[in-house]
Scaffold this active site. Structure first.
Site, short mmCIF file in Angstrom:
data_model
loop_
_atom_site.label_atom_id
_atom_site.label_comp_id
_atom_site.label_asym_id
_atom_site.label_seq_id
_atom_site.Cartn_x
_atom_site.Cartn_y
_atom_site.Cartn_z
CE LYS A 1 -2.30 -1.09 3.83
NZ LYS A 1 -1.76 -2.40 4.22
NE ARG B 1 -4.68 -1.68 9.97
CZ ARG B 1 -3.61 -1.06 9.48
NH1 ARG B 1 -3.66 0.19 9.14
NH2 ARG B 1 -2.48 -1.72 9.32
NE ARG C 1 7.17 -3.03 6.47
CZ ARG C 1 5.85 -2.80 6.45
NH1 ARG C 1 5.29 -2.30 5.37
NH2 ARG C 1 5.10 -3.06 7.49
NE ARG D 1 5.90 -0.65 10.49
CZ ARG D 1 4.76 -0.61 9.82
NH1 ARG D 1 4.70 0.05 8.67
NH2 ARG D 1 3.70 -1.23 10.28
NE ARG E 1 1.71 -5.07 11.51
CZ ARG E 1 2.77 -4.92 10.71
NH1 ARG E 1 3.90 -5.54 10.98
NH2 ARG E 1 2.70 -4.15 9.66
#
Ligand code: AMP
Length: 192
Positions: A14, A90, A129, A135, A146
């Site tokens: 995204k 969401r 990532r 993160r 998640r």
């Protein structure tokens, strides 16, 4: 004005595709994840609340998110080319709140673009990532949470937007440019 919800599981691309849409079409961009990470960085009360949820892979309560969204949306002014909603909505209550918030301003969502990516690919992308992003939620345990939250709370939005008549399915596999080409076809076919 073309307000667009870019939709998909964590790791679907995204953010990457939003950057390309901003560059090509001059859209505004609201990434609720970025907004929250910024609040955490600045040590605000909202950031302190958000951190607990984010580090645990859970969603921030709807009421809080809806307030944040409206105030960020209004920073783009009354006239704009369109805003990309990235990471919002969401949940179904968030989608209903977004519809209402936009209707109050005489605006609407023109398209919901779903980036569809198989689960094993999402996992690989997110773990990779995590090696660079720094993160706190890009670790294997939180990624699993998640993805689970996505399947239980977020994916029902596909049917919700299908019923609204604005859901567009886009294959999220291939090169970044291939995927962007598919997205552009959807955007270019929208009425102004
Ligand atoms: P993202 O950068 O979009 O993957 O978001 C990172 C985290 O921020 C999520 O796992 C949630 O904890 C929180 N978050 C971002 N957007 C929302 C939202 N619309 N509703 C609830 N929580 C959110």
């Amino acid at each position: 004005m073309k307000n667009i919800v870019i939709f998909g599981a964590p790791g679907a691309g995204k953010g990457t595709q939003s950057d390309k849409m901003i560059e090509k079409y001059g859209f505004g961009h609201i990434s609720t994840g970025d907004v929250l990470r910024n609040e955490i960085k600045n040590g605000t009360e909202l950031g302190k609340t958000a951190k607990g949820y984010i580090d645990n892979g859970q969603l921030i309560p709807d009421a809080l998110m809806v307030d944040i969204l409206a105030s960020v949306y209004d920073t783009f002014g009354k006239e704009h080319k369109g805003v990309i909603f990235d990471g919002f909505p969401r949940t179904i209550p968030q989608a209903e709140a977004l519809k209402k918030m936009l209707a109050e301003r005489g605006h609407k969502v023109a398209a919901m673009i779903e980036l569809a990516v198989p689960e094993d690919e999402l996992m690989t992308r997110l773990i990779n990532r995590g090696k660079e992003s720094g993160r706190s939620d890009d670790n294997e345990e939180t990624i699993k949470k998640r993805l689970n939250v996505y399947h239980t709370q977020t994916s029902p939005l596909i049917d919700w937007y299908e019923k609204e008549g604005i859901h567009h399915h886009v294959e999220g596999l291939g090169t970044v440019d291939d995927i962007f080409g598919r997205i552009c076809q959807v955007i270019d076919a929208l009425a102004d």
